[in-house]
Design an enzyme around this catalytic site. Structure first.
Site, short mmCIF file in Angstrom:
data_model
loop_
_atom_site.label_atom_id
_atom_site.label_comp_id
_atom_site.label_asym_id
_atom_site.label_seq_id
_atom_site.Cartn_x
_atom_site.Cartn_y
_atom_site.Cartn_z
N SER A 147 0.83 -1.22 0.00
CA SER A 147 0.00 0.00 0.00
C SER A 147 0.85 1.26 0.00
O SER A 147 1.99 1.27 0.49
CB SER A 147 -0.89 0.02 1.25
OG SER A 147 -1.79 -1.04 1.24
N GLU A 190 -2.15 -16.12 1.18
CA GLU A 190 -2.48 -15.68 2.52
C GLU A 190 -3.77 -16.32 3.03
O GLU A 190 -3.97 -16.48 4.21
CB GLU A 190 -2.63 -14.15 2.52
CG GLU A 190 -2.78 -13.55 3.92
CD GLU A 190 -2.63 -12.04 3.91
OE1 GLU A 190 -2.95 -11.42 2.88
OE2 GLU A 190 -2.19 -11.50 4.92
N ASN A 226 -14.35 -3.55 3.87
CA ASN A 226 -15.71 -4.07 3.71
C ASN A 226 -16.29 -3.71 2.33
O ASN A 226 -16.92 -4.53 1.68
CB ASN A 226 -16.63 -3.44 4.76
CG ASN A 226 -16.75 -4.31 6.00
OD1 ASN A 226 -16.13 -5.36 6.08
ND2 ASN A 226 -17.55 -3.86 6.95
#
Lengths: 394, 364
Positions: free
Chosen positions: A128, A245, A368
């Protein structure tokens, strides 16, 4: 060996070793507490390695034990049940290692895999950036080739680099091709953190801890032989890494959730909250949600999950993260006013950390909102969101 | 340890899904409304030809000897299409009740009839526990060499299509399980909330009955014998929730406003996606509980499935907009099922209380 004998072996090893000088590690270093006792936890990683408990799912030819899924699940469960500390080696073992096994060259495998397995080198993740969160493909960190040495020189900034200040290496997704946009022209680099040109600044989280960092690169050097795949392959490799992951750590994570719920039940029974009908209903609902997650995981971990299950598994992250966030709130509501200030009781501190850290659960690893897009688009076949110029994303 | 369906289970489920897609679509449901919420032809296929009701009946009684996981898969498919047949009442409620409490020839004979596709209904005030609003506990008396049963039960599900009734009744100071043949009962159809699972008032006035348990049982035994039915109800709710979502997805993909399908709006996408997660959660619990039949997991499955169905039905109406509120469109059929099933075996708070009592000790 039967699975139950294996389970007993793991439990026995944990009981015999998570003791003495390692006793302070009991239940420490998990999400929200990830920067706790780092040196002792590095020693613990080496202890695990000596016992043969690191990288148990890696293939034998790469130094792993090649254990099947069922044994790996049992290990995760028993490790969590015994109160094993958060794994500092997780990023190396669970993410970078499998990526190198799949995409690395022989020299890279030889140089990096043993150090991961033996707990000698620790890894951080550099994905990121301040302007590339959910829209990861819009990253701007640049990698330029130094014509003399053939090395790569990296300039830019990464954020949420978990535990970078405790790590030796970081893998970095960067723009290797000048002028490229979106997922094209990216490169996957492995960089030593201990060098001029790298600056690591802690980010203080809402709970007060600092598990994450901002990491700045100013001409930081990556050796020519330390890129995975070829320039331009970065996006494909970065996405494959994220795929590693998911899955196996799920049941260990659930074991941790169960322990948190048990703790809440224990406190509710002690302090009288368990007599309140609304609290009783919420605890029962939390239990139902946890059992649903358990069975969902059992469906996903089947050898050949049905297409329907694969589709439903897109919703698993949304499911557990929202459940966990609710649990964080339930814990505080059970504590009542006694949760409002620091306490000498480590159980109270655990619930206070849980409350704050679970706010991040619904954000990291895909918010979300991104999860719902993915479920709607890939799971339900609904129309895709319009894209900006970067042209790619979840 | 994993929850993988076997190839046989997948085949059975897919065949059921295919059949019901063909035979229990919107038009057929509309016809069934006119026929009292019962599709006799579909029932003769399901109960007779395909022997779905034999699935969980023991082999020695003429069944296939499979279990709750298979029943749950079929119930889920029935729920998805709101199939207007008494599969749940007969195969999931009556059959396990007889298998658990029945004895000897009498029990085996009834199981054989259910397995062969004769419909059975269970007459008990409130089904899960006696509720005075639902009627009085039936009373059985010895008469000659046999028994008679008297009761007035406010609402018996699937009564109209039943060939016989199972009646738990007080007998000789304990509880007994009795079978009453249809001609001995007065059945008065009622206007029910659920148009696909009709209810009727049942009056038994000294009706001739045969006793099928051997020596009585406790209320607790009776409750335990309902575990499969509870689980299958949750499975059916999960299926109905999926059916409501299917309906909604089809509608929003076609409905155009502002020059685009409303499925392309993120507000709509996110709500459909959240529904899928909720349904998947309930489905996982149903599949897991079908293997354990653990009372707490079954209660939990009921909680999640009830909630998933309610939300799916409500969202179906909302996302259909104006037409979602019309009789002509199907979403209300699902809302009806949601409401009608919400308290069949106790309300959500009662189910949560079962779990809480186990985790926290009985409430003070």
């Amino acid at each position: 060996m039967s699975i139950e004998a294996f389970r007993a072996e793991v439990a026995g090893w944990m009981a015999a070793n998570l003791t003495g000088r390692f006793a302070p590690l009991f239940d420490r270093g998990h999400a929200g507490d990830g920067d706790a006792l780092p040196e002792l936890r590095k020693d613990w990683e080496r202890k695990l390695a000596e016992g043969g408990w690191t990288c148990i799912g890696w293939p034998r030819e790469h130094g792993g034990r090649g254990l099947p899924v069922a044994e790996q699940v049992v290990f995760q469960e028993e490790y969590a049940r015994a109160g094993g500390p958060g794994r500092l080696g997780h990023i190396g073992e669970g993410l970078l290692g499998p990526t190198l096994i799949a995409f690395g060259d022989d020299d890279q495998k030889r140089r990096f895999l043993p150090a991961i397995r033996e707990g000698r080198e620790f890894w951080a993740q550099g994905y990121s950036e301040p302007d590339a969160g959910s829209d990861l493909a819009s990253i701007r960190t640049r990698a330029r080739r130094d014509p003399e040495s053939g090395d790569w020189l990296v300039t830019g900034q990464k954020v949420w680099t978990s535990l970078a200040h405790l790590s030796d290496w970081i893998f970095v997704l960067a723009r290797g091709e000048e002028g490229s946009i979106g997922p094209k022209g990216l490169i996957f680099l492995m960089m030593r953190l201990d060098q001029p040109g790298v600056e690591i600044r802690p980010i203080r989280q809402i709970g007060g801890g600092s598990e994450f960092n901002a990491t700045f690169f100013d001409g930081a050097r990556v050796k020519a032989g330390d890129i995975v795949g070829v320039p331009g392959d970065g996006w494909r490799i970065a996405m494959a890494l994220l795929g590693f992951e998911r899955g196996l750590s799920t049941l260990g994570q659930q074991m941790g959730f169960a322990r948190e719920l048990d703790l809440i039940i224990e406190i509710a029974t002690e302090n009288g909250a368990a007599a309140r009908p609304a609290i009783r209903a919420r605890i029962a609902r939390a239990w139902a949600g946890l059992r649903a997650m358990r069975h969902m995981a059992m469906r996903m971990l089947a050898d050949h999950p049905e297409p329907q299950v694969q589709l439903e598994s897109l919703g698993y992250k949304y499911q557990w993260s929202n459940w966990h966030r609710d649990l964080g709130r339930l814990g505080m509501d059970v504590l009542g006013f006694s949760g409002a200030a620091a306490s000498a009781d480590p159980r109270v501190e655990k619930l206070r950390r849980l409350f704050f850290f679970t706010r991040a659960d619904t954000v990291y690893g895909g918010t979300n909102e991104i999860q719902l897009n993915i479920i709607a688009e890939r799971g339900l076949g609904m129309p895709r969101e319009p894209r900006g110029p970067s042209g790619k994303g979840a | 340890m994993d929850l993988q369906l076997s190839p046989d289970q997948i085949f059975m489920r897919d065949e059921a899904r295919r059949l019901l897609a063909e035979r229990s679509g919107s038009e057929q449901l509309r016809r069934a409304i006119g026929a009292g919420g019962f599709d006799a032809a579909l029932w003769s296929t399901i109960g007779g030809e395909l022997a779905w009701c034999a699935v969980a009946v023991p082999e020695e009684a003429g069944g296939l000897g499979l279990g709750a996981p298979e029943l749950a898969l079929l119930a889920e498919e029935c729920g998805r299409r709101l199939a207007p047949v008494p599969f749940w009442s007969s195969a999931c409620l009556a059959a396990p009740l007889v298998a658990a409490l029945g004895a000897g020839e009498a029990g085996a004979a009834l199981l054989g009839r259910i397995a062969a596709g004769e419909a059975a209904a269970c007459a008990w005030p409130g089904i899960g526990g006696a509720d005075p609003l639902c009627g009085t506990i039936p009373v059985a008396r010895r008469a000659g060499g046999g028994w008679t049963v008297s009761a007035t039960i406010a609402a018996v599900l699937d009564a109209s299509s039943a060939a016989f009734f199972l009646v738990p009744a007080s007998a000789d100071g304990g509880l007994g399980l009795f079978a009453v043949e249809r001609p001995a009962a007065a059945v008065e159809p009622l206007e029910g909330i659920d148009l696909m699972r009709p209810a009727a008032r049942l009056v038994l006035d000294g009706a001739a009955a045969s006793r099928i348990d051997s020596a009585g049982f406790s209320a607790r035994d009776f409750d335990d014998a309902l575990m499969t039915a509870r689980l299958a109800e949750a499975a059916e709710q999960v299926g109905a929730a999926q059916g409501a979502l299917d309906l909604t997805l089809a509608y929003v993909a076609e409905r155009v406003q502002f020059g685009r399908t409303i499925a392309s709006f993120q507000a709509v996408k996110h709500r459909c996606a959240a529904l899928l997660v909720e349904i998947s959660e309930a489905r996982s619990l149903v599949h897991g509980a079908a293997r354990s039949l653990d009372p707490l997991e079954v209660a939990a499955a009921g909680v999640l499935a009830t909630q998933a169905l309610f939300r799916a039905a409500e969202e179906a109406i909302q996302l259909h907009g104006g037409v979602g509120n019309t009789w002509e469109y199907d979403p209300h059929l699902y809302l009806r099922r949601a409401q009608a099933t919400a308290a069949v075996f106790g309300s959500t708070d009662e189910k949560l209380a079962i779990i809480a009592d186990a985790l926290l000790g009985d409430a003070a």
